[in-house]
Design a protein around this motif. Structure first.
Motif, PDB file in Angstrom:
ATOM      1  N   ALA A  75      50.554  65.635  22.272  1.00 52.19           N
ATOM      2  CA  ALA A  75      49.140  65.939  22.523  1.00 52.19           C
ATOM      3  C   ALA A  75      48.717  67.209  21.794  1.00 52.19           C
ATOM      4  CB  ALA A  75      48.906  66.089  24.026  1.00 52.19           C
ATOM      5  N   VAL A  76      49.617  68.203  21.765  1.00 47.33           N
ATOM      6  CA  VAL A  76      49.294  69.463  21.081  1.00 47.33           C
ATOM      7  C   VAL A  76      49.136  69.241  19.576  1.00 47.33           C
ATOM      8  CG1 VAL A  76      50.234  71.720  20.429  1.00 47.33           C
ATOM      9  CG2 VAL A  76      50.315  70.972  22.817  1.00 47.33           C
ATOM     10  N   LEU A  77      50.027  68.429  18.994  1.00 50.59           N
ATOM     11  CA  LEU A  77      49.923  68.151  17.561  1.00 50.59           C
ATOM     12  C   LEU A  77      48.613  67.416  17.244  1.00 50.59           C
ATOM     13  CD1 LEU A  77      53.609  67.126  16.749  1.00 50.59           C
ATOM     14  CD2 LEU A  77      52.381  69.111  15.876  1.00 50.59           C
ATOM     15  N   ALA A  78      48.243  66.466  18.089  1.00 49.57           N
ATOM     16  CA  ALA A  78      46.969  65.767  17.889  1.00 49.57           C
ATOM     17  C   ALA A  78      45.802  66.742  18.023  1.00 49.57           C
ATOM     18  CB  ALA A  78      46.836  64.622  18.892  1.00 49.57           C
ATOM     19  N   ALA A  79      45.910  67.670  18.988  1.00 47.50           N
ATOM     20  CA  ALA A  79      44.850  68.665  19.179  1.00 47.50           C
ATOM     21  C   ALA A  79      44.744  69.596  17.976  1.00 47.50           C
ATOM     22  CB  ALA A  79      45.119  69.469  20.455  1.00 47.50           C
ATOM     23  N   ILE A  80      45.894  69.969  17.399  1.00 45.91           N
ATOM     24  CA  ILE A  80      45.875  70.825  16.202  1.00 45.91           C
ATOM     25  C   ILE A  80      45.183  70.098  15.047  1.00 45.91           C
ATOM     26  CG2 ILE A  80      47.346  71.875  14.426  1.00 45.91           C
ATOM     27  CD1 ILE A  80      49.373  72.481  16.646  1.00 45.91           C
ATOM     28  N   ALA A  81      45.485  68.804  14.900  1.00 47.34           N
ATOM     29  CA  ALA A  81      44.847  68.015  13.837  1.00 47.34           C
ATOM     30  C   ALA A  81      43.333  67.941  14.056  1.00 47.34           C
ATOM     31  CB  ALA A  81      45.456  66.619  13.790  1.00 47.34           C
ATOM     32  N   VAL A  82      42.916  67.731  15.304  1.00 51.49           N
ATOM     33  CA  VAL A  82      41.482  67.662  15.623  1.00 51.49           C
ATOM     34  C   VAL A  82      40.818  69.008  15.356  1.00 51.49           C
ATOM     35  CG1 VAL A  82      39.805  67.368  17.476  1.00 51.49           C
ATOM     36  CG2 VAL A  82      41.770  65.827  17.315  1.00 51.49           C
ATOM     37  N   ALA A  83      41.461  70.093  15.826  1.00 52.63           N
ATOM     38  CA  ALA A  83      40.893  71.430  15.627  1.00 52.63           C
ATOM     39  C   ALA A  83      40.809  71.777  14.143  1.00 52.63           C
ATOM     40  CB  ALA A  83      41.747  72.462  16.367  1.00 52.63           C
ATOM     41  N   GLY A  84      41.839  71.375  13.385  1.00 50.75           N
ATOM     42  CA  GLY A  84      41.825  71.637  11.952  1.00 50.75           C
ATOM     43  C   GLY A  84      40.704  70.906  11.246  1.00 50.75           C
ATOM     44  N   ARG A  85      40.469  69.659  11.644  1.00 54.86           N
ATOM     45  CA  ARG A  85      39.372  68.896  11.030  1.00 54.86           C
ATOM     46  C   ARG A  85      38.025  69.523  11.372  1.00 54.86           C
ATOM     47  NH1 ARG A  85      37.642  62.534  11.922  1.00 54.86           N
ATOM     48  NH2 ARG A  85      36.443  62.372   9.979  1.00 54.86           N
TER      49      ARG A  85
END
Length: 244
Positions: A75-85
């Motif tokens: 979930a954290v990795l997905a959140a990092i990807a979302v935040a980065g986008r």
């Protein structure tokens, strides 16, 4: 910190199931939505893709109970990807999403890579706008993570900057650009033609180039730090190991 290389390069039963889902079932579901649901039931199709993606990931825990920290790290990795986008919203196509998805794939396997990519595509579009393009983006992000995990397990892709940057740039340009342009054509015209597809590829060429350069750039900047920390966490807590 020494690289934690995969010792068993065989495809597990779970990986084979994931390959069938990703290469046949999910594209079939997207095309079903395009041709039979008038390309307007994208929430339904997106949720189906996430459900498909969860199946092989859940099989990791078939012989033991899942640990909350294993789910949290995904979930954290997905959140990092979302935040980065979201952080680079002002720069068209210059986003770190694919880089994070590739890192997830090489660290936790292709199934986790696909899950991170699909979830990141779905969740980030609550900021960028949901539409018929969402299932296509979920699939494109996810399949790059899946391929990264498979190639790493086979020993073809390394965790070095050079290997990751070359793979990331090529995968973004060829896989993401190659598939998303087909999706764009099907979204905006009711009749497929090779001439129209060729024109779509030409018009999207520079966008795909920028996206590929961005992926290689972010992999060069963040890959080694993230991989070192994720490998350390994985080894310390024994997270998401293959169960063949």
């Amino acid at each position: 910190m020494p690289e934690h290389k995969p010792t068993d390069k065989r495809m597990s039963r779970r990986t084979l199931l994931a390959a069938i889902l990703i290469l046949f079932i999910i594209p079939g579901t997207i095309l079903f939505g395009v041709f039979f649901l008038n390309d307007r039931k994208y929430y339904f199709i997106s949720l189906l893709i996430i459900m498909y993606t969860m199946l092989p990931f859940v099989m990791v825990f078939e012989n033991r109970k899942p640990q909350a920290r294993e789910l949290i790290i995904i979930a954290v990795l997905a959140a990092i990807a979302v935040a980065g986008r979201a952080a680079f919203f002002m720069l068209p196509q210059f986003k770190p999403v694919v880089a994070v998805v590739i890192i997830a794939g090489v660290c936790f396997g292709g199934e986790a890579g696909f899950l991170v990519g699909a979830v990141a595509g779905f969740v980030s579009n609550f900021f960028f706008g949901q539409g018929p393009w969402t299932p296509w983006q979920m699939f494109c992000f996810g399949i790059i993570g899946f391929v990264a995990g498979i190639l790493y397990k086979k020993g073809i892709l390394k965790k070095t900057r050079l290997s990751l940057c070359i793979f990331g740039g090529l995968a973004t340009f060829i896989i993401y650009g190659g598939i998303i342009n087909i999706g764009s054509l099907l979204m905006f015209t009711s009749q497929f033609s090779w001439k129209a597809l060729f024109a779509t590829y030409i018009s999207g060429f520079w966008f795909d180039i920028v996206h590929a350069i961005a992926t290689a750039f972010f992999l060069y900047i963040i890959s080694q730090t993230m991989i070192e920390k994720l490998d350390r966490i994985k080894i310390k807590y024994g997270l998401i190991e293959d169960v063949n």
